[in-house]
Design a protein around this motif. Structure first.
Motif, PDB file in Angstrom:
ATOM      1  N   ALA A 120       6.356 -18.614  28.101  1.00 49.93           N
ATOM      2  CA  ALA A 120       6.207 -17.162  28.091  1.00 49.93           C
ATOM      3  C   ALA A 120       7.131 -16.503  29.108  1.00 49.93           C
ATOM      4  N   LEU A 121       7.303 -17.153  30.261  1.00 49.78           N
ATOM      5  CA  LEU A 121       8.101 -16.533  31.304  1.00 49.78           C
ATOM      6  C   LEU A 121       9.590 -16.670  31.042  1.00 49.78           C
ATOM      7  N   SER A 122      10.016 -17.892  30.743  1.00 49.63           N
ATOM      8  CA  SER A 122      11.457 -18.106  30.751  1.00 49.63           C
ATOM      9  C   SER A 122      12.077 -18.051  29.368  1.00 49.63           C
ATOM     10  N   MET A 123      11.280 -18.125  28.315  1.00 54.03           N
ATOM     11  CA  MET A 123      11.900 -18.105  26.988  1.00 54.03           C
ATOM     12  C   MET A 123      11.550 -16.858  26.185  1.00 54.03           C
ATOM     13  N   THR A 124      10.262 -16.646  25.963  1.00 54.26           N
ATOM     14  CA  THR A 124       9.915 -15.544  25.077  1.00 54.26           C
ATOM     15  C   THR A 124       9.667 -14.228  25.805  1.00 54.26           C
ATOM     16  N   ASN A 125       9.687 -14.275  27.146  1.00 53.18           N
ATOM     17  CA  ASN A 125       9.385 -13.077  27.935  1.00 53.18           C
ATOM     18  C   ASN A 125       8.094 -12.417  27.479  1.00 53.18           C
ATOM     19  N   ASP A 126       7.103 -13.222  27.297  1.00 60.16           N
ATOM     20  CA  ASP A 126       5.836 -12.733  26.773  1.00 60.16           C
ATOM     21  C   ASP A 126       4.961 -12.268  27.936  1.00 60.16           C
ATOM     22  N   GLN A 127       5.093 -10.986  28.287  1.00 61.43           N
ATOM     23  CA  GLN A 127       4.402 -10.482  29.484  1.00 61.43           C
ATOM     24  C   GLN A 127       2.895 -10.660  29.416  1.00 61.43           C
ATOM     25  N   GLU A 128       2.328 -10.351  28.260  1.00 60.91           N
ATOM     26  CA  GLU A 128       0.872 -10.340  28.144  1.00 60.91           C
ATOM     27  C   GLU A 128       0.302 -11.744  28.328  1.00 60.91           C
ATOM     28  N   LEU A 129       0.946 -12.694  27.668  1.00 57.40           N
ATOM     29  CA  LEU A 129       0.451 -14.068  27.764  1.00 57.40           C
ATOM     30  C   LEU A 129       0.550 -14.576  29.207  1.00 57.40           C
ATOM     31  N   ALA A 130       1.727 -14.345  29.820  1.00 57.21           N
ATOM     32  CA  ALA A 130       1.923 -14.816  31.190  1.00 57.21           C
ATOM     33  C   ALA A 130       0.909 -14.173  32.128  1.00 57.21           C
ATOM     34  N   ALA A 131       0.724 -12.856  31.969  1.00 58.21           N
ATOM     35  CA  ALA A 131      -0.239 -12.173  32.829  1.00 58.21           C
ATOM     36  C   ALA A 131      -1.632 -12.742  32.626  1.00 58.21           C
ATOM     37  N   GLY A 132      -1.970 -13.014  31.367  1.00 56.48           N
ATOM     38  CA  GLY A 132      -3.291 -13.567  31.069  1.00 56.48           C
ATOM     39  C   GLY A 132      -3.506 -14.899  31.763  1.00 56.48           C
ATOM     40  N   ILE A 133      -2.508 -15.790  31.665  1.00 53.72           N
ATOM     41  CA  ILE A 133      -2.667 -17.119  32.262  1.00 53.72           C
ATOM     42  C   ILE A 133      -2.762 -17.014  33.787  1.00 53.72           C
ATOM     43  N   LEU A 171      -8.045 -10.406  26.990  1.00 53.20           N
ATOM     44  CA  LEU A 171      -6.848 -10.493  27.828  1.00 53.20           C
ATOM     45  C   LEU A 171      -5.647  -9.779  27.219  1.00 53.20           C
ATOM     46  N   GLY A 172      -5.847  -9.072  26.132  1.00 55.17           N
ATOM     47  CA  GLY A 172      -4.735  -8.316  25.553  1.00 55.17           C
ATOM     48  C   GLY A 172      -4.110  -9.022  24.363  1.00 55.17           C
ATOM     49  N   PHE A 173      -2.986  -8.472  23.920  1.00 56.23           N
ATOM     50  CA  PHE A 173      -2.359  -8.939  22.703  1.00 56.23           C
ATOM     51  C   PHE A 173      -0.955  -9.423  23.019  1.00 56.23           C
ATOM     52  N   SER A 174      -0.655 -10.654  22.586  1.00 57.37           N
ATOM     53  CA  SER A 174       0.666 -11.198  22.843  1.00 57.37           C
ATOM     54  C   SER A 174       1.610 -10.832  21.707  1.00 57.37           C
ATOM     55  N   CYS A 175       2.679 -10.105  22.034  1.00 58.85           N
ATOM     56  CA  CYS A 175       3.586  -9.648  20.986  1.00 58.85           C
ATOM     57  C   CYS A 175       4.443 -10.790  20.471  1.00 58.85           C
ATOM     58  N   ALA A 176       4.856 -11.674  21.415  1.00 59.37           N
ATOM     59  CA  ALA A 176       5.748 -12.741  20.980  1.00 59.37           C
ATOM     60  C   ALA A 176       5.037 -13.674  20.014  1.00 59.37           C
ATOM     61  N   LYS A 177       3.751 -13.886  20.267  1.00 56.79           N
ATOM     62  CA  LYS A 177       3.009 -14.799  19.397  1.00 56.79           C
ATOM     63  C   LYS A 177       2.327 -14.045  18.263  1.00 56.79           C
ATOM     64  N   ARG A 178       2.292 -12.733  18.386  1.00 55.40           N
ATOM     65  CA  ARG A 178       1.643 -11.856  17.403  1.00 55.40           C
ATOM     66  C   ARG A 178       0.193 -12.267  17.169  1.00 55.40           C
ATOM     67  N   GLN A 179      -0.493 -12.571  18.240  1.00 53.76           N
ATOM     68  CA  GLN A 179      -1.939 -12.769  18.151  1.00 53.76           C
ATOM     69  C   GLN A 179      -2.558 -12.445  19.508  1.00 53.76           C
ATOM     70  N   SER A 180      -3.870 -12.383  19.547  1.00 54.26           N
ATOM     71  CA  SER A 180      -4.485 -12.014  20.817  1.00 54.26           C
ATOM     72  C   SER A 180      -4.300 -13.158  21.817  1.00 54.26           C
ATOM     73  N   VAL A 181      -4.195 -12.789  23.079  1.00 56.92           N
ATOM     74  CA  VAL A 181      -3.950 -13.800  24.113  1.00 56.92           C
ATOM     75  C   VAL A 181      -5.097 -14.806  24.144  1.00 56.92           C
ATOM     76  N   ASN A 182      -6.310 -14.309  23.987  1.00 55.03           N
ATOM     77  CA  ASN A 182      -7.458 -15.220  23.997  1.00 55.03           C
ATOM     78  C   ASN A 182      -7.305 -16.297  22.935  1.00 55.03           C
ATOM     79  N   LEU A 183      -6.869 -15.860  21.731  1.00 51.42           N
ATOM     80  CA  LEU A 183      -6.710 -16.820  20.637  1.00 51.42           C
ATOM     81  C   LEU A 183      -5.560 -17.773  20.925  1.00 51.42           C
ATOM     82  N   ALA A 184      -4.442 -17.217  21.425  1.00 53.11           N
ATOM     83  CA  ALA A 184      -3.262 -18.042  21.678  1.00 53.11           C
ATOM     84  C   ALA A 184      -3.581 -19.120  22.704  1.00 53.11           C
TER      85      ALA A 184
END
Lengths: 576, 414, 394
Positions: C348-361, C114-127
């Motif tokens: 992810a949406l309202s605080m960290t703006n973590d596009q990858e994570l939000a898209a993954g979910i 599902l890609g890599f989450s920059c805000a969490k600095r780990q892969s979305v699958n792992l997060a």
């Protein structure tokens, strides 16, 4: 269970039945002081048109009247069952099972809708037997398959386990009959059981019912609007009009020496093959010619797998001007497609339709698209369903004025109104009714509106597609009279499409018979009805429910009671 | 007896009524059916009252709900009860009392003296805890009488200047108020703003957002459903696969994403308000769009449309005269049923601080405050907007229910 | 080498082999042909959804490079605009949207990445870990709760609709009329009450309901049932030295009911309306009257005919019901303090703006909805003769 002291010899006795409907506009009387009795083994024909209260009467015997129906005092429905007289209206809870399915069972008009769609027919029949006869599953199953066999279903064991939509129309009604007979009722109520069927199948089902009745000796309350059917099957007849009994008595008496004007009117609607209209001396020139016409529709599937269903195959036909041409066929014969194609409303795959005698020549086919506006002034359609063909959101005036406004044929609103009023008068629509909405009208009045709309732009040709099929016999007669009048006064050419041969016989000058997309035979009314050449036409004519002569009927009556006892025993032996 | 009654019932039906029934259009028929649903009627009255009070909120509210009208003397104040009588006797004109803030007696001298005991006494007396900040004494000697049509702050009763018209009727009368001071029927908040007035104003803000959203939704749905249903074929396939894809994604997260994006742009409160309404409406086209498509597809095959075609009507005439009227009643009912869901979407956004924010009065904003533990424990009257909200939504749902039952006039053929 | 290749592309092979199998079976079997059609339609919809979700996330401010550099900034490095640009190029963010989407989809279909989450600095699958399954279970439990309430009450409501308040049947005796009136009005009142209660679930926004319940706990002086476990049990393993920890289970149940109750109650209103409409619709059909005329009555009639025929359409809507319930979950999760994927989504949406994570979910939610729709379609075509007739022909 209420038990009366006196036991009459009647199986069912309805006395002073009055039913009101609680509607938005207050109480409306549906049945008024109806009295009727049925002896064991007797077939009672209950005749009436829609709204006469015949169906609600039948339903109230089973306590199936809808929630807004109020059965008033002092109505009484008594059923003689096992030497006891039971007041059906007072039955509650489980006691109701006595009349529901046990002593009485019912066949409805639409066999398709009266079986649950997602439950196998077998399960529904087995359930009924389990409730009333206490059979176990295997026993019920064997009895059910035997019944299927008996009502003439081919391959009964396979059909028994199918769903209702997997059967054809005739088979469905046979299955319904089997279901009704499964509990060996004393009384069978049949509510218009053959109305939705084609003529030939109707004849088969009627024969089956007669045969079963003679075998089983059960009594029958046969509800219908068709006196021809009644004459074939009933011993006694009760005629109802607007909730009241207008005439009752032995079938022969009512059918051959009717006393009430209403009965006579109903009888007049029956085809009279001795008095068919004479064909005109010479055939007029054709108004329109159909040449090698074929119509096909794409069916299920897509891409390469797409299949084509050919509804009409290579038809050649000339329609003589100023005549009413009947187009007869059973459902699926392609008659409606042909009618619509003449108006340019069905996809023509090959062949042409050509109108002569118009100011500009109109000819169209598969390759030539039609100019709808030019055609609309020449040819119009009157639909089958008087309900769906009128926009419920427009007033009658707007509906009739539609062609004028759509094609801008009139210059001012006053001119439009004038023309609308003119046409309304011609079709016997009251001018004050023009501002009403369609929901205020009955089927017959709606059909007049539909005809007025078709006539408003003065066309030469009208296709009437089963236009009286949804109407009652007496209303039918009025519409037919109107059509004849239009032909005579305006010189209209009318193509009248119908499955009902009696209507055709009463109305048309020229008849075409269709079967499975092909034109089987055509000729004058006399030729077709009195001297049919093709086997299929002969079959159709033979299936018309005509009045049966009194002689054949009287033989049957005396030994009915004996037969009833005899056959009740045999059934029990067979099913045990 | 019953037969007699029956006959009477039949006769009693006036001819005129019959004619009016026959000449009644579809909406009139729905109305007639709706009138038979008791719960629907009750809900409709409640709904009507609330919406009316919301629309003319300035007139119905005794106090200016903005910070201008805040009562500095009565912050965090309890609801003020209206009486008809007290010990001094009965009064036909209802009255309230004046309230005085108890100034906590902080013994500064003792504190200055450095006595720890004094500090202890101060804390234990509760003078510093927030719950004692809203202790007011009722001055029972001074009655404040309720007045009708009192003069107050000036407001615009009907303001059409937004719509380009130069019509702005201003007025300064209010339905009721007290002769001296201010009346806070439902108490005040931390700034002294009147809760009752704020709630009334919030109703209309919330409903107008919902209206804008639903209008946008309707336009989007009509476009998608109309194009798809009328043209069919490949256009239909493409549009329907897109709606199908949009339909499976939960909407609130999408609203959230859009709201976050909006918060990056500098917008005035009014612009923001419309932007949110448009976002909520525009993304909600899938369900209604699909339904309209099916509706058009079935309606297109009705005999009366074929009849119109055979009458020589043009495509546009058929759409305009036949197809669009055929689903107006359906659209109206569907819109009413969707009101609560749109309002809920707005409140959800506001709750997360991404919709409207203070000092705008919207039910979402007022509801958001309810999550504050301070308010939950010390200012329970700030739950009044919640109550109004619940009643409003319930009224909508019950009206919608009754309408849905009433709006199917073709179920039975007359 | 080959193992590496397969471990990088395993998902694609699974998808292809399922499709191939269905196609093979569907050559001469109408049913499997239908299943195969539904299968590739579902995949196509998923592709479309991924496109929509991916491009929607573009509206969130910031991009991966900025976040990564901002993170480095906190580590004490000085950053210039050029560094950000260089980082962008390194991450492929300078490419066009379709290109990036193409890469994302390719990774997804090849190995479910599902890609890599920059805000969490780990892969979305792992997060995500098993958090998505947690949300899934919440939603299913909430749905079950809603169905448990809505189905019987909806049937009851359908049963009372169009019934009068008074029994005025002249065929009933005075006493019977009186009893009938009491029964009827009792049913009507009960129906109204049930509707009010279930609609309250809709009218009370989820967060308020959750808050109110928590507030009640506060007033009662009990520990709040937020999160999944109390502090004391959070770190205790399920299987302790004394075998299975029943206490932990009780604690878990004591917490888990709250989110389920809250989202379940709000889903009830809609379900109730649906069930009511379906059953009313079916019970007015002729076959019900026909069954009555055969002597079928009471429970056998209602359960065997109108209710039985309403089950399929209800079952058919389960996918969208899930979507609707998940829609409510994030806010409830925030209020109750859950740590599932819904809470992550909000974060992810309202605080960290973590596009990858939000898209993954969001993609996973869509995946569940589409799979459910696929399954219900396929199952219904197998068991409901009406559906079979409409999708397969006769």
């Amino acid at each position: 269970m209420m038990i009366n002291q006196k036991i009459s010899e009647n199986l069912l006795e309805i006395r002073d039945l009055s039913i009101d409907f609680n509607t938005d506009e207050g109480l409306v009387r549906a049945v008024d002081n109806l009295s009727l009795s049925i002896r064991p083994g007797e077939v009672m024909g209950l005749v009436g048109e829609s709204g006469s209260g015949k169906s609600i009467t039948a339903k109230s015997i089973m306590q199936l009247a809808p929630g807004n129906a109020i059965i008033q005092h002092p109505s009484q429905i008594t059923l003689n069952h096992r030497e006891q007289a039971v007041n059906v209206l007072k039955l509650r809870g489980r006691d109701l099972r006595l009349v529901r399915g046990n002593a009485v069972s019912m066949i409805f008009q639409e066999p398709m809708a009266s079986f649950a769609p997602a439950i196998r027919i077998s399960d529904q029949i087995i359930q009924t037997m389990q409730i009333h006869l206490g059979y176990d599953k295997d026993q019920a199953r064997r009895a059910g398959i035997e019944l299927f066999d008996r009502v003439g279903i081919v391959d009964p064991a396979k059909r028994f386990d199918q769903y209702v939509f997997e059967l054809s129309g005739g088979m469905r009604q046979r299955a319904m009959i089997a279901m009704a007979l499964s509990t060996q009722p004393k009384l069978l109520i049949a509510d218009e059981p053959t109305t939705a069927l084609d003529v030939t199948i109707q004849a088969q089902v009627l024969d089956l019912m007669m045969e079963l009745r003679e075998q089983l000796g059960m009594a029958m309350l046969f509800i219908t609007h068709d006196l021809g059917v009644v004459s074939k099957i009933a011993d006694n007849v009760t005629v109802m009009q607007q909730g009241k009994v207008v005439e009752a008595g032995m079938a022969d008496q009512v059918l051959f020496q009717p006393e009430h004007a209403y009965t006579r009117r109903l009888l007049d609607a029956l085809p009279n093959l001795d008095n068919l209209p004479q064909a005109p001396a010479k055939t007029p020139a054709p108004l329109l010619s159909v040449t090698d016409l074929s119509i096909s529709y794409p069916t299920m599937g897509s891409g390469r797998q797409r299949e084509v269903y050919t509804a009409v195959k290579n038809i050649n036909l000339d329609l003589p001007e100023g005549q009413i041409i009947g187009l007869v066929g059973e459902s699926g014969s392609g008659k409606t497609s042909l009618g619509k194609a003449m108006l340019g409303a069905a996809p023509i795959s090959s062949g042409t339709v050509e109108y002569h005698h118009t100011k500009k020549k109109v000819k169209f086919g598969a390759t030539k698209a039609i100019k709808r506006k030019r055609l609309a002034r020449t040819a119009q359609l009157v639909f089958q369903d008087p309900y769906s063909s009128l926009n419920p959101r427009m007033t009658v005036r707007d509906i009739i004025a539609e062609p004028l406004e759509a094609m801008k044929l009139t210059k001012s609103r006053e001119e439009t109104d004038q023309r609308v009023i003119e046409v309304a008068r011609l079709c016997h629509i009251e001018v004050e009714h023009l501002r009403r909405f369609p929901h205020a009208f009955s089927g017959g009045q709606r059909q007049r509106i539909s005809i007025a709309r078709a006539l408003v732009c003065k066309p030469k040709f009208i296709v009437a597609d089963e236009s009286v099929a949804a109407l009652d016999v007496s209303i039918q007669a009025e519409i037919l009279k109107l059509l004849k009048q239009l032909r005579d006064e305006l010189g209209l050419t009318i193509m009248f499409i119908s499955h009902d041969l009696s209507v055709i016989a009463n109305l048309c000058d020229w008849v075409c018979v269709m079967k499975e997309g092909e034109l089987v035979e055509q000729g004058t009314v006399r030729q077709i009805f009195l001297d049919p050449q093709q086997g299929y036409t002969q079959q159709l004519i033979a299936a018309i429910p005509l009045l049966h002569s009194p002689k054949g009927r009287q033989q049957r009556l005396p030994d009915l009671l004996q037969m009833a006892e005899y056959s009740a025993n045999t059934v029990e032996q067979r099913l045990a | 007896m019953n037969a007699l009654l029956a006959r009477f019932g039949r006769k009693a039906k006036p001819e005129q009524n019959e004619e009016s029934y026959y000449t009644a259009g579809q909406l009139a028929l729905i109305k007639a059916r709706f009138k038979q649903k008791t719960s629907g009627i009750v809900a409709a009255w409640i709904l009507g009252t609330l919406v009316l009070m919301g629309f003319f909120a300035p007139f119905f509210s005794p106090v200016d709900p903005t910070i201008n009208g805040a009562d500095g003397e009565y912050r965090r104040g309890e609801p003020q009860v209206v009486f008809f009588w007290d010990k001094e006797g009965f009064s036909l004109r209802p009255f309230s009392y004046s309230y005085q803030k108890t100034t906590s007696k902080i013994d500064l001298k003792a504190l200055a003296g450095g006595g720890l005991d004094a500090l202890d006494a101060l804390t234990s007396s509760g003078a510093l805890s927030s719950s004692s900040q809203n202790k007011f004494t009722v001055d029972k000697t001074e009655r404040r009488y309720l007045q009708l049509f009192v003069q107050g702050w000036e407001y615009s009763l009907i303001d059409l200047s937004v719509g380009g018209l130069d019509l702005d009727i201003r007025w300064d009368r209010h339905l009721f108020g007290v002769d001296k001071g201010q009346l806070h029927l439902m108490g005040t908040d931390e700034d002294g703003k009147d809760i009752f007035s704020r709630t009334l104003h919030a109703i209309w803000v919330t409903i107008s957002i919902a209206i804008v959203a639903l209008v946008v939704k309707l336009i989007a749905s009509l476009f998608v459903g109309g194009v798809s249903g009328y043209f069919g074929g490949r256009v239909d396939t493409i549009l329907m696969s897109i709606t199908e894809a949009v339909r499976v994604i939960p909407p609130i997260p999408i609203y959230l994403a859009c709201a976050v994006a909006l918060s990056q742009i500098d917008l005035t409160p009014v612009q923001r308000y419309f932007a949110i309404a448009v976002v909520i409406g525009a993304l909600d086209f899938a369900t209604l769009g699909r339904r309209l498509r099916t509706h058009i597809l079935t309606e297109r095959n009705q005999d009366y449309v074929l009849a119109a075609q055979l009458c020589g009507s043009s495509t546009w005439r058929i759409i305009w005269r036949h197809l669009i009227p055929s689903f107006t009643s359906y659209i109206i009912v569907d819109t009413l049923i969707n009101f609560p869901y749109v309002i809920l979407a707005e409140t959800s956004l506001s709750f997360l601080g991404l919709g409207l924010t203070e000092p705008v009065n919207s039910l979402g904003v007022l509801l958001q405050k309810a999550q504050d533990p301070d308010i939950q424990q010390n200012m329970i009257w700030q739950f009044f907007p919640v109550l109004v909200f619940v009643v409003l939504i319930m009224a909508f749902v019950f009206v919608g229910d009754a309408l849905r039952d009433a709006a199917d006039p073709y179920s039975e053929k007359k | 080498m080959i193992i590496q290749f397969f471990s990088d592309t395993w998902l694609l092979w699974i998808l292809l082999s399922i499709g191939g199998l269905l196609w093979w079976r569907g050559r001469d079997n109408q049913y499997f042909h239908y299943v195969f059609n539904r299968y590739w339609l579902a995949l196509a919809t998923l592709l479309l959804v991924s496109g929509i979700v991916f491009s929607l996330m573009e509206v969130l401010p910031g991009d991966c490079a900025e976040k990564y550099i901002a993170y480095k900034n906190t580590q004490g490095e000085t950053i210039t605009q050029a560094d950000i640009q260089a980082e962008r190029v390194r991450m492929g963010l300078d490419k066009s949207l379709p290109e990036r989407w193409g890469r994302w989809v390719t990774n997804l279909t090849l190995r479910g990445d599902l890609g890599f989450s920059c805000a969490k600095r780990q892969s979305v699958n792992l997060a995500l870990g098993d958090r998505f399954w947690m949300s899934f279970m919440f939603c299913m439990a909430g749905l079950l709760f809603a169905y448990l309430i809505a189905v019987p009450f909806g049937i009851f409501s359908a049963f009372t609709i169009n019934k009068p308040w008074k029994d005025k049947n002249p065929q009933h005796s005075q006493v019977e009329q009186w009893i009938g009136t009491v029964m009827l009005s009792g049913q009507k009142v009960l129906d109204l009450l049930l509707r009010v209660i279930s609609y309250l679930g809709l009218a009370l926004p989820n967060f308020l309901l959750a808050l109110t319940i928590i507030l009640l706990y506060v007033f009662a002086g009990e520990p709040m049932p937020t999160g999944l476990f109390s502090d004391q049990w959070a770190s205790v393993p399920w299987f302790g030295p004394n075998g299975f920890e029943m206490e932990k289970l009780y604690d878990f149940l004591g917490h888990i009911w709250l989110p389920i109750f809250v989202i379940g109650w709000s889903a009830t209103a809609l379900q109730l309306q649906t069930v009511r409409a379906l059953v009313v619709d079916e019970s007015s059909k002729l076959y019900v009257d026909a069954a009555r005329a055969r002597g079928v009555d009471g429970v056998a009639l209602w359960a065997g005919y109108p209710v039985r025929h309403s089950i399929s359409p209800l079952f058919n809507s389960i996918g969208f019901d899930f979507q609707r319930v998940f829609n409510d979950l994030p806010i409830v999760a925030v209020v109750i303090g859950l740590t599932d994927s819904a809470a992550l989504l909000i974060e992810a949406l309202s605080m960290t703006n973590d596009q990858e994570l939000a898209a993954g979910i969001l993609f996973l939610v869509a995946l569940v909805v589409i799979s459910m729709n696929f399954i219900t379609d396929v199952v219904l075509a197998a068991i409901d003769p009406r559906v079979r007739k409409s999708v397969l022909g006769s």
